[in-house]
Design a protein around this motif. Sequence first.
Motif, PDB file in Angstrom:
ATOM      1  N   LYS A 146     111.358  49.896  -7.190  1.00 19.02           N
ATOM      2  CA  LYS A 146     110.567  49.487  -8.354  1.00 19.02           C
ATOM      3  C   LYS A 146     109.184  49.012  -7.922  1.00 19.02           C
ATOM      4  O   LYS A 146     109.018  48.464  -6.828  1.00 19.02           O
ATOM      5  CB  LYS A 146     111.261  48.362  -9.116  1.00 19.02           C
ATOM      6  CG  LYS A 146     112.681  48.682  -9.577  1.00 19.02           C
ATOM      7  CD  LYS A 146     113.332  47.470 -10.206  1.00 19.02           C
ATOM      8  CE  LYS A 146     114.781  47.761 -10.595  1.00 19.02           C
ATOM      9  NZ  LYS A 146     115.443  46.563 -11.153  1.00 19.02           N
ATOM     10  N   PHE A 194     107.352  51.287 -19.083  1.00 13.79           N
ATOM     11  CA  PHE A 194     108.622  50.564 -19.196  1.00 13.79           C
ATOM     12  C   PHE A 194     108.569  49.711 -20.462  1.00 13.79           C
ATOM     13  O   PHE A 194     107.658  48.897 -20.651  1.00 13.79           O
ATOM     14  CB  PHE A 194     108.835  49.655 -17.979  1.00 13.79           C
ATOM     15  CG  PHE A 194     110.183  48.987 -17.968  1.00 13.79           C
ATOM     16  CD1 PHE A 194     111.250  49.540 -17.286  1.00 13.79           C
ATOM     17  CD2 PHE A 194     110.389  47.794 -18.652  1.00 13.79           C
ATOM     18  CE1 PHE A 194     112.491  48.933 -17.276  1.00 13.79           C
ATOM     19  CE2 PHE A 194     111.623  47.168 -18.654  1.00 13.79           C
ATOM     20  CZ  PHE A 194     112.685  47.741 -17.966  1.00 13.79           C
ATOM     21  N   TYR A 248     111.628  60.189 -14.904  1.00 11.16           N
ATOM     22  CA  TYR A 248     110.206  60.367 -14.576  1.00 11.16           C
ATOM     23  C   TYR A 248     110.030  60.579 -13.077  1.00 11.16           C
ATOM     24  O   TYR A 248     109.342  61.514 -12.635  1.00 11.16           O
ATOM     25  CB  TYR A 248     109.420  59.151 -15.056  1.00 11.16           C
ATOM     26  CG  TYR A 248     108.057  59.006 -14.416  1.00 11.16           C
ATOM     27  CD1 TYR A 248     106.965  59.745 -14.876  1.00 11.16           C
ATOM     28  CD2 TYR A 248     107.865  58.142 -13.342  1.00 11.16           C
ATOM     29  CE1 TYR A 248     105.711  59.616 -14.278  1.00 11.16           C
ATOM     30  CE2 TYR A 248     106.625  58.002 -12.740  1.00 11.16           C
ATOM     31  CZ  TYR A 248     105.546  58.748 -13.205  1.00 11.16           C
ATOM     32  OH  TYR A 248     104.328  58.624 -12.618  1.00 11.16           O
ATOM     33  N   LYS A 249     110.668  59.737 -12.261  1.00 10.07           N
ATOM     34  CA  LYS A 249     110.544  59.863 -10.807  1.00 10.07           C
ATOM     35  C   LYS A 249     111.108  61.186 -10.307  1.00 10.07           C
ATOM     36  O   LYS A 249     110.540  61.840  -9.429  1.00 10.07           O
ATOM     37  CB  LYS A 249     111.248  58.695 -10.117  1.00 10.07           C
ATOM     38  CG  LYS A 249     110.452  57.406 -10.072  1.00 10.07           C
ATOM     39  CD  LYS A 249     111.138  56.403  -9.167  1.00 10.07           C
ATOM     40  CE  LYS A 249     110.243  55.205  -8.903  1.00 10.07           C
ATOM     41  NZ  LYS A 249     110.866  54.251  -7.954  1.00 10.07           N
ATOM     42  N   SER A 296     114.951  51.658 -17.190  1.00 10.84           N
ATOM     43  CA  SER A 296     115.057  52.136 -15.815  1.00 10.84           C
ATOM     44  C   SER A 296     115.672  53.527 -15.725  1.00 10.84           C
ATOM     45  O   SER A 296     115.352  54.288 -14.809  1.00 10.84           O
ATOM     46  CB  SER A 296     115.880  51.139 -14.979  1.00 10.84           C
ATOM     47  OG  SER A 296     117.104  50.839 -15.620  1.00 10.84           O
ATOM     48  N   TYR A 313     104.264  56.946 -17.514  1.00  6.85           N
ATOM     49  CA  TYR A 313     105.531  56.244 -17.771  1.00  6.85           C
ATOM     50  C   TYR A 313     105.242  54.805 -18.165  1.00  6.85           C
ATOM     51  O   TYR A 313     104.463  54.112 -17.513  1.00  6.85           O
ATOM     52  CB  TYR A 313     106.431  56.261 -16.529  1.00  6.85           C
ATOM     53  CG  TYR A 313     107.580  55.290 -16.624  1.00  6.85           C
ATOM     54  CD1 TYR A 313     108.680  55.556 -17.443  1.00  6.85           C
ATOM     55  CD2 TYR A 313     107.547  54.079 -15.940  1.00  6.85           C
ATOM     56  CE1 TYR A 313     109.717  54.663 -17.565  1.00  6.85           C
ATOM     57  CE2 TYR A 313     108.589  53.176 -16.054  1.00  6.85           C
ATOM     58  CZ  TYR A 313     109.666  53.464 -16.859  1.00  6.85           C
ATOM     59  OH  TYR A 313     110.688  52.564 -16.986  1.00  6.85           O
ATOM     60  N   ARG A 333     102.951  53.660 -15.053  1.00  2.99           N
ATOM     61  CA  ARG A 333     102.650  54.573 -13.964  1.00  2.99           C
ATOM     62  C   ARG A 333     101.995  55.836 -14.522  1.00  2.99           C
ATOM     63  O   ARG A 333     102.218  56.217 -15.671  1.00  2.99           O
ATOM     64  CB  ARG A 333     103.912  54.947 -13.190  1.00  2.99           C
ATOM     65  CG  ARG A 333     104.798  53.792 -12.787  1.00  2.99           C
ATOM     66  CD  ARG A 333     105.824  54.214 -11.762  1.00  2.99           C
ATOM     67  NE  ARG A 333     105.213  54.510 -10.488  1.00  2.99           N
ATOM     68  CZ  ARG A 333     105.022  53.586  -9.532  1.00  2.99           C
ATOM     69  NH1 ARG A 333     105.411  52.332  -9.722  1.00  2.99           N
ATOM     70  NH2 ARG A 333     104.438  53.927  -8.393  1.00  2.99           N
ATOM     71  N   ARG A 378     112.876  55.745 -16.250  1.00  2.00           N
ATOM     72  CA  ARG A 378     112.057  55.755 -15.036  1.00  2.00           C
ATOM     73  C   ARG A 378     112.649  56.702 -13.999  1.00  2.00           C
ATOM     74  O   ARG A 378     111.922  57.394 -13.273  1.00  2.00           O
ATOM     75  CB  ARG A 378     111.954  54.351 -14.443  1.00  2.00           C
ATOM     76  CG  ARG A 378     111.011  54.290 -13.234  1.00  2.00           C
ATOM     77  CD  ARG A 378     111.314  53.126 -12.327  1.00  2.00           C
ATOM     78  NE  ARG A 378     111.039  51.858 -12.979  1.00  2.00           N
ATOM     79  CZ  ARG A 378     111.942  50.896 -13.088  1.00  2.00           C
ATOM     80  NH1 ARG A 378     113.171  51.069 -12.617  1.00  2.00           N
ATOM     81  NH2 ARG A 378     111.632  49.751 -13.671  1.00  2.00           N
ATOM     82  N   GLU A 432     105.642  47.777 -16.532  1.00  2.00           N
ATOM     83  CA  GLU A 432     105.372  48.763 -15.475  1.00  2.00           C
ATOM     84  C   GLU A 432     104.810  50.015 -16.127  1.00  2.00           C
ATOM     85  O   GLU A 432     105.458  50.624 -16.978  1.00  2.00           O
ATOM     86  CB  GLU A 432     106.624  49.100 -14.681  1.00  2.00           C
ATOM     87  CG  GLU A 432     106.352  50.065 -13.536  1.00  2.00           C
ATOM     88  CD  GLU A 432     107.590  50.401 -12.729  1.00  2.00           C
ATOM     89  OE1 GLU A 432     107.455  51.086 -11.690  1.00  2.00           O
ATOM     90  OE2 GLU A 432     108.690  49.996 -13.140  1.00  2.00           O
TER      91      GLU A 432
END
Length: 354
Positions: free
Chosen positions: A52, A91, A31-32, A25, A89, A78, A28, A76
């Motif tokens: 999420k 997970f 990335y976000k 996470s 991305y 993306r 993540r 996950e």
Amino acid sequence: MSDIYLKKDALNLLEKRHAVFFGDSNMRSVYKDLVWLMNKNSLIERNVLKRKLGNSFMGDTLVKSSELHKGRDFEEVRKYEKDNVCMEYFFITRCYNNNIEDMMSAIKKKGRSAPDVIIMNSCLWDITRWGPNGVTAYKDNMVKLMKLLKTSLPPETLVIWTTAPPISTSCSGSLLIKQVEFLQHTLRFEVMEANVFARQIVVSYGFDVLDIHHHLRMQIHRRADDGIHWLPLSVRHMTNLLLTHIVSESVLNKENVLSGTHDLGVAYNNYGEIVDQWRPDVTYNKYGEIVDQWRPDVTYNKYGEIVEPWRPVVMYGNYGEPVYMKQPFYHKLKRCWRQSLFHRQERKFSPYHF
């Protein structure tokens, strides 16, 4: 230190580049934040950072996912494609897994183009959620991963292993389920040892390490309430560190190629990077690291590290009488401090049960 990047800077740097993120996470969040930066000149909102499995975030696509749960098989995937920039991305809960194997196999068989940048880290899940032998498996998987990346990726692909950021002494959240809650008070030490080990392995295979733990050790006040995740300002700091590292590596490789100043005793690849050569007069361990010549009077473990033998020592009791015993004094220490996860591997039975 890092530079401060705006929207136009991030777009110019990542133009016509393909970046892939593998991690938990915290990865993540980076990335976000990078996707947010390429669309807005502002800090990402905290509620957006915590969200999420959204179907779309700033124009990206949720390619694949499982139901939201705390298990090791959570998925996950993306993908973001916009303005000649492609980012993916994944997970992961283990550094060496089927997704990475499949991707490297496709790259090796020319069924998929190799990414320009790969950013990875999954330390927290590796050492906490895979049973009492998780640390041993983590060490072996790191070596397998580096060998796979070395044999599958072209030399121009930049691989960056990011160290796990510092965690709190009393962390919580989806990472530490009830069965492993006992780890929360000592996990920060295990993370530091895992970062040191990963750094040695990654560098020995010629890949890059971005020490996030080092840069965030004075930013503890910007950590989230759960003790694991980070607030938007710290996440932006990680993003700036990553972009600065990519810029520095690109400039360094370009300068090496243009300079033409190569030493005759050093091997270079097509991009001007120094490649170590194996020499017959040097001893290497199974991870490709140079070790001292093995001596019959020294004890080594399976990782090629020197293990000091236990020596009898003298202690004195309450009445001054000598008491002979051997190091370390486990019976003198509290149970939770007797043996760390990274040094209990020689025991026949694990003191922890899942």
